[in-house]
Structure formats: C-alpha cells, structure tokens
Design a protein around this motif. Sequence first.
Motif, mmCIF file in Angstrom:
data_model
loop_
_atom_site.group_PDB
_atom_site.id
_atom_site.type_symbol
_atom_site.label_atom_id
_atom_site.label_comp_id
_atom_site.label_asym_id
_atom_site.label_seq_id
_atom_site.Cartn_x
_atom_site.Cartn_y
_atom_site.Cartn_z
ATOM 1 N N GLY A 1 0.785 -1.185 -0.044
ATOM 2 C CA GLY A 1 0.041 -0.078 -0.048
ATOM 3 C C GLY A 1 0.999 1.281 0.553
ATOM 4 O O GLY A 1 -0.028 2.206 -0.160
ATOM 5 N N SER B 1 0.408 3.086 -3.680
ATOM 6 C CA SER B 1 -0.008 3.811 -3.742
ATOM 7 C C SER B 1 -0.360 5.560 -2.751
ATOM 8 O O SER B 1 -1.415 6.384 -3.037
ATOM 9 C CB SER B 1 -1.644 2.971 -3.081
ATOM 10 O OG SER B 1 -1.572 2.677 -4.514
ATOM 11 N N THR C 1 -3.439 3.314 -8.370
ATOM 12 C CA THR C 1 -4.672 3.043 -7.283
ATOM 13 C C THR C 1 -4.565 1.136 -6.922
ATOM 14 O O THR C 1 -4.164 0.707 -8.272
ATOM 15 C CB THR C 1 -5.848 3.041 -7.899
ATOM 16 O OG1 THR C 1 -6.006 2.987 -9.227
ATOM 17 C CG2 THR C 1 -6.180 4.551 -8.019
ATOM 18 N N ARG C 2 -5.314 0.788 -6.018
ATOM 19 C CA ARG C 2 -4.691 -0.326 -6.208
ATOM 20 C C ARG C 2 -5.688 -1.246 -6.474
ATOM 21 O O ARG C 2 -6.799 -1.612 -5.906
ATOM 22 C CB ARG C 2 -4.975 -0.663 -4.548
ATOM 23 C CG ARG C 2 -3.819 0.036 -3.705
ATOM 24 C CD ARG C 2 -3.964 -0.544 -2.360
ATOM 25 N NE ARG C 2 -3.239 -1.381 -2.006
ATOM 26 C CZ ARG C 2 -2.904 -1.712 -0.292
ATOM 27 N NH1 ARG C 2 -3.392 -1.021 0.325
ATOM 28 N NH2 ARG C 2 -2.722 -2.525 0.622
ATOM 29 N N ASP C 3 -6.393 -0.569 -7.601
ATOM 30 C CA ASP C 3 -7.766 -1.737 -8.640
ATOM 31 C C ASP C 3 -6.413 -2.222 -10.018
ATOM 32 O O ASP C 3 -5.351 -1.573 -9.902
ATOM 33 C CB ASP C 3 -8.793 -1.147 -8.642
ATOM 34 C CG ASP C 3 -8.534 0.375 -9.561
ATOM 35 O OD1 ASP C 3 -7.194 0.487 -9.726
ATOM 36 O OD2 ASP C 3 -9.093 1.349 -8.709
ATOM 37 N N PHE D 1 -6.015 -11.739 -6.853
ATOM 38 C CA PHE D 1 -6.570 -10.216 -7.057
ATOM 39 C C PHE D 1 -8.708 -10.982 -7.659
ATOM 40 O O PHE D 1 -8.585 -11.487 -8.363
ATOM 41 C CB PHE D 1 -6.159 -9.710 -8.336
ATOM 42 C CG PHE D 1 -4.314 -9.040 -8.169
ATOM 43 C CD1 PHE D 1 -4.062 -8.389 -7.939
ATOM 44 C CD2 PHE D 1 -3.653 -10.222 -8.818
ATOM 45 C CE1 PHE D 1 -2.459 -8.733 -7.526
ATOM 46 C CE2 PHE D 1 -2.366 -10.189 -8.936
ATOM 47 C CZ PHE D 1 -1.796 -9.297 -7.686
ATOM 48 N N GLN E 1 -11.976 -6.651 -9.100
ATOM 49 C CA GLN E 1 -11.144 -4.736 -9.141
ATOM 50 C C GLN E 1 -10.313 -4.513 -8.942
ATOM 51 O O GLN E 1 -9.353 -3.922 -9.159
ATOM 52 C CB GLN E 1 -11.717 -4.115 -8.251
ATOM 53 C CG GLN E 1 -13.697 -3.855 -7.653
ATOM 54 C CD GLN E 1 -14.706 -5.521 -7.922
ATOM 55 O OE1 GLN E 1 -14.340 -5.722 -6.932
ATOM 56 N NE2 GLN E 1 -15.504 -4.998 -8.657
ATOM 57 N N ARG F 1 -8.030 -6.105 -7.016
ATOM 58 C CA ARG F 1 -7.347 -5.880 -5.344
ATOM 59 C C ARG F 1 -7.047 -7.148 -5.136
ATOM 60 O O ARG F 1 -7.726 -7.881 -5.253
ATOM 61 C CB ARG F 1 -8.838 -5.268 -4.689
ATOM 62 C CG ARG F 1 -8.722 -3.700 -5.144
ATOM 63 C CD ARG F 1 -9.841 -3.281 -4.235
ATOM 64 N NE ARG F 1 -10.362 -2.009 -4.185
ATOM 65 C CZ ARG F 1 -11.709 -1.808 -4.847
ATOM 66 N NH1 ARG F 1 -12.206 -2.824 -5.586
ATOM 67 N NH2 ARG F 1 -12.149 0.078 -5.390
ATOM 68 N N GLU G 1 -7.643 -10.088 0.702
ATOM 69 C CA GLU G 1 -8.045 -8.814 2.008
ATOM 70 C C GLU G 1 -6.718 -10.223 3.513
ATOM 71 O O GLU G 1 -6.208 -9.688 3.400
ATOM 72 C CB GLU G 1 -9.055 -8.469 2.922
ATOM 73 C CG GLU G 1 -9.336 -8.147 4.103
ATOM 74 C CD GLU G 1 -8.626 -6.763 3.689
ATOM 75 O OE1 GLU G 1 -7.330 -6.539 4.853
ATOM 76 O OE2 GLU G 1 -8.309 -6.504 3.361
ATOM 77 N N ALA H 1 -3.233 -9.241 1.895
ATOM 78 C CA ALA H 1 -2.891 -8.123 2.573
ATOM 79 C C ALA H 1 -2.607 -7.966 3.731
ATOM 80 O O ALA H 1 -1.533 -7.433 4.305
ATOM 81 C CB ALA H 1 -4.556 -7.132 1.967
#
Length: 802
Positions: free
Chosen positions: A103, A106, A113-115, A340, A343, A345, A348, A351
């Motif tokens: 992160g 970004s 962006t994270r997408d 991913f 989107q 990302r 979670e 991450a």
Amino acid sequence: MAALQQERKITPELLHKMDAYWRAANYLSVGQIYLYDNPLLKRPLERSHVKPTLLGHWGTTPGQNFIYVHLNRVIQAFDLNMFYVSGPGHGGPAIVGNTYLEGTYSEVYPEITRDEAGLKKLFKQFSFPGGIPSHVSPECPGSIHEGGELGYSLSHAFGAVFDNPDLIAACVVGDGEAETGPLATSWHSNKFLNPITDGVVLPILHLNGYKIANPTVFARIPHKELKQFFKGCGWKPYFVEGDDPETMHKQMAQVMDKVIEEIRDIQSNARDNDDASRPRWPMIVLNSPKGWTGPKFVDGLQVEGTFRAHQVPLHIDDDHPGHLEQLEEWMKSYRPEELFDEQGRLFEELAELAPVGARRMGANPHANGGLLLKDLIMPDFRKHAVEVPAPGAVEAADTHVLGEFLRDVVKLNRKQRNFRIFGPDETLSNRLNSVFEVTDRQWEARTKDNDEFLDNDGRVMEMLSEHQCEGWLEGYLLTGRHGLFNSYEAFIHIIDSMFNQHAKWLKITAEIPWREKIASLNYLLASHVWQQAHNGFTHQDPGFIDHVANKKASVVRIYLPPDANCLLSVWDHCLRSRDYVNVVVAGKYKAPQWLSMEDAVKHCTAGIGKWDWASNDGDAEPDVVMACCGDVPTLETLAAVSILREHLPDLKVRVVNVVDLMKLQPASEHPHGLSDKDFDALFTCDKPIIFAFHGYPSLIHQLTYRRTNHTNLHVRGYKEEGTITTTFDMTVLNDLDRFHLVMDTIDRLPQTGNAGARLKKQLIDKLQEHYTYIRKHGLDMPEIREWKWSKEIAINDCQTAD
C-alpha cells in the motif's frame, strides 16, 4: 509471551498464504517488465498488450520477492523496525511490486490505485518513457540505495544503522555484486558496530549462481568453503537452499525466526550488561535458482537457473514466434484469479500479511531520512578565528584550526548522536587532531596497549577503504544524520562512481515531493596536490573537482578557501546545508593568513571578490587582473604581485580571489554563478587575466568559455608534473610559481618595455638558481621560505638594472 509465540507459529496455512503473496509479487514483477495493457489477463494476451520495447531484469527478482514476504512476516511477528536494501539493484520490479502490495506505493503516488486501473498504470510506467527506471531508484518508496550502485549495499546498510539502536537493515547482496571490491570489504563492517548503541544489519546473500553472462565465484566454491569464508569474516551464516517452493518457504521461515531471536538475544545481553564486545552476528545465504518460477526453457535452451534468466527471458516480436503464448502461460502459472479480485485488488487475507503503517518497509521513515533529520547544534565558528592583524602577518595550519571547530561540533552533538566524521585513516594526517580531545575512533575488534584513540563508541569512523567510508557516510546521511568525509585529495578519486550515484540521487529526489531533504554530503580534501611534495607524483591529483563540476548545478558546490578563517566560514555553511554535495579543498601545513574573520565572512558570503589591500588599481581599470583560487595559488599570486609592485610600479594590478569556484560560471548555468555584468566588472572586458588555479587549468576555461573576456584568460595550474621535491618546486614544475606568473604578465603587457624584459631575464636566472639550490640543500631558498606579504617587499638579489 505465550500469545506472542502463538502469533509466531509457522503453520501450513500461513505458509500457503505466504506462497500466494509471493506469487502475487512475481506476477506484478512480470507484468511490469512486459505488459502495456490487460493487466489481469481477463482477455487472451495479444501483441498490443505488450510493450514495444522490453527492458528490465527478471533473474534476481523472484528471489527478492521471496525474501520480502518472509521479512514482512518477521516484522509482524517480532514487531520489528526494519527496512530493505536491494543490493542487486536491477530487481526493481520486486521492490516496486512489494511496496505496491503493502500500500505504500499508492500512498505516495495516488494515481497508481490499488485496482485494475492502477495495475495498468503500474505496469506501463516501468522502463517506459515518462515512467520509472528498471532498477531500484529514488522514485521507489523504502529505498536508500540506487540500483546503479553495484557493490555499496552493505556499507549503506551499516551507515544506516549506526546510532539507530532499534533499526534492522535487511540487506540483500547479489552474488555478482559480492565480487566487487567495495562489497568484499564491507563484510568487515561488523568490526565497527556497537551492539549497545547501534542497530543491526542482516545480510542476505542472494546466491542465484550467475551474473549477466558468467557464473559467480561464491556459487562455484564448495559449501564448506563458502561457510568458512563468512565465519572468517566474523559472521554466523545460515543457509536456505533449494528450488521447491514449499520446502523453501518452510526453511526460510524457520531460519528467519532463529536469526531474529539471535539478534534479540545479542542486543539484550549487550544492553542489559553494558557489554559492547563484538558478537558474531547472524546472516543468511539464500541459494535459489536465477529466474526462479520463470520459463524453464526458451527456444530449446535452459533459462531458469542459468545466466539467460538475467534480463528479459522472452522476446515478443516477429523473430520469436511462440514467445507471446509462452508469456501468457508463464503469467497464468501464478494463478492471478486466486490473488486479485475482479476489481484488481489483492484479496484481504493476503493483504493482511503485510505490516501496517510505518512498519511497512516501504514506509519506514529511515528510508526517507529527511523526515527524521534534526539540525546540528552548531558552535560559533568565529570563536576559533585566527587573529590576523594585517594580511600575511601570521601563519596557521588551516585544517588544524578547522579541527578545533569540528571538535566542538562533535561535543555539542554527542547526546543527539547524529554527527560522525568518516575517513580512510587520515583524520590525524589531515590535521584534524583536536577532534580526538572529545572522541575516539569507533572500533569493535581487539585492542592493544599501544593503540590510540580506539573505543567502542567513537564518533570517528576510519577504515583504510575509501569505498567503505563513503558508503557508511551515505547510509548515515540518507537515514537522517550529518557527517563529513576527510581524505587525501588524490585518493578521493577512488569513490568517483559513488559520488556520481549520490549526486544523481539528490538530483532526482529534489524532483520528488514526498522525499524530504537530507544533510549535504560534505568532503574535506586535504593533503592536496601542492602539499604532497614528500609523497611524490602518485599523491598529486586535483582532478576530483573536475569530476564534481560536471554534475547537476543544483547539486554540486566547490569551495577553495585561501586561509583558515575562510575555511571556518565555509564549513559552517556546509554543515548547515541540505541536499548538496559540498567539496572543500584546504591545506594542512602552516601558511600565511590573509583575512580577519569579519573580512573572511564577507568574502566567503560573496564567494569571489577583489582584494583591495593587494590591488593598486583604485577605481580605475587595471592593466592586468591577477586571479587566484586555492591556498597555494593565492600565496604565489600575492608573491607575484609583490614582485610587480617592486619592479614595475606603474602597472595597475587588480587581485581577485575565488572561494566559490562555481561563481565563475554564468548565472544561467549555476545558481551561484555571477551575472555577465558582475563578472565583467571584476575581470574587465579586455584586459589580460593571469589566473592561478589549484587544479587543472582546463576546468577554468570550461567554466568561463562564455564570458566576454575569455580570450584574454591565461590559466596556470596543475599539468601532471610532480615528483619527490620541495613544496615550492611543485609550483615551479607546473609553472604556477610567482616567477612564472610575473613572466606571464610581462608577456601579455608590451607596455612594460625594457623594464619588463630585464625583469623577465632576472626571473629566468632566479629559476635556475632555485633549481641548483634545492638539489644541493634539499630545501627551498630562504627568500621563498621566509617571504612575507608587504607592499614594499623586494625580492632578494632580484633588483632592476636601474
């Protein structure tokens, strides 16, 4: 404690997640090298999705991704203050990708962006016009080490942890990099690390077997020999070896835990028992294939585990049919749909493996040292002033006076622990003796009764390696502290390439808004070309200032103060400055002192000026401008002026002294440069200029070639003539002496007529007398050794025929 141990438990589920995170990092790395579009491969891969020019380095990247994810785990498990130094450098995709996953990227670049849209921009910018370099660069958060600096990673890492007791610098050393001289020397930095007051460097040798086209030495010696090498350097090596990801993850996690626990135990023992004795610090050797997880074979040739994996293993063009399909297969082998969401990302649960806040290696404030920088507590340099009742009336050793000032800087900042002096065993030789009144050299190895100034908590860092000292200082500055490097002038060339990279770093970081300013890189060059008569030709080279002058004008500053008071004024300025490279050249032997402190401050503030007390042109145009830059050139110029005053009293002579060399450049070329109007006011538009310069004459011509009066500029300086001889003879050998300067003046002033011709003949005779005298007595003639400035001075035995 039990709860903490539970968090550290290495479960199969955790290792499975870490493997997925590693695959995500590898996927991002390949995407950066190759993709222009279609970042998640939602559509079949087409040529239009691939960049037209493929640049980057894959070979080291997967190994560095592997290391990064394992460091993330121990940071969380042990709550570590750690950042990452990427020695291989060209593993840029790894560090960019990992800082994106955590992160940080970004945050400093909100447009990335994270997408899916952000991934597309991340991929496109890599090695692309208007984007970022292929190596670890200033643009990458978390970095203090430029990818072009092969060989300096470990010394940078040690510089970072000096006086940072809670910091761990995880330094990845490439096995190709390990063959460089600077890196080979850097393994001995552990003899200078105080376990009580300093942090820790965790070296991780990335043993992947190959350089660009050759095997590496460390990869081709027996395991036992490699282990013995590191043990002999004072390390405790742990090996993680293989190519099976599952086995390697388990090995690496276990070794990481053991290494961190050992570090904690060493520090606890040292700090609880006030025991600064040198421990055997742990290190890791990661033996994994070059280009790990990439294409195993391309066009029938093995790639993974060979030198062919070093750069771009697949070429997407008409000459390589099938490579596009192989690229798609390679990227899909990382199973991006498991990493991913729709989107784009990172899922979670993956991450969460990254640390948060400032514990992220990309967000560690030590990697953006200006965030932590505190001003030095500065003594009043005027208190160290040499009393100068009249120009040339007293003598002093300039650097000895400076040493007293630096002693006070060390003393005042001892509690802050943010100032150190670095140099290759030359602090005493360069006459900075006084600093040892308040500190010693830092030293963690054995000591003997006859040793001097050695202590495990010294502020002076000395090792007979210019590379090492430079790297330590750069790491110290980049993490938010202050320092200076003192060296013999001739041997500072050894770190030319290191200076190059640091200057480039400063140039780029000045253009990056989130990078905060750091303290300037300050060089003191003493034992200079004109004071190396006893060491001879090998020790005579003033060319470093030429090298520096070619760098970006916004970064470099070069000062040649003519006496001790000017030297004090210059150093007070340099130690307060930010984001510059300051080079200061000064003498260490007793020499005449020219300016009072008040006049010195005015002169150094201006950087250049006419010395009215040495001139006789009043407010009129001079017949000749006698310019000088450097302590010995200043002495010889003033001696030449005294001859002209005595024998050609009708000549109007203007003396101009230069402290700030960059004043000679036009203002359009350097922020310190004089305007053309001010330059012409000093040097005239049409009168002869006899310029006595410390270095190579060509540099003065390079700086002034655009000036109005450049055609009348005649420069004397060093011209590669030198030997074991007397101090004055060094100037004679290079035509910089007072006699040659006077003859140069006469040659350019036909109005001197017969008087000038007679004086020139006498000076030629004087040079012959000098030649004979020094070879008989081994000393310069008394009239040279005993010369003093005076408007009425006459040269012994050099009277006019009148």
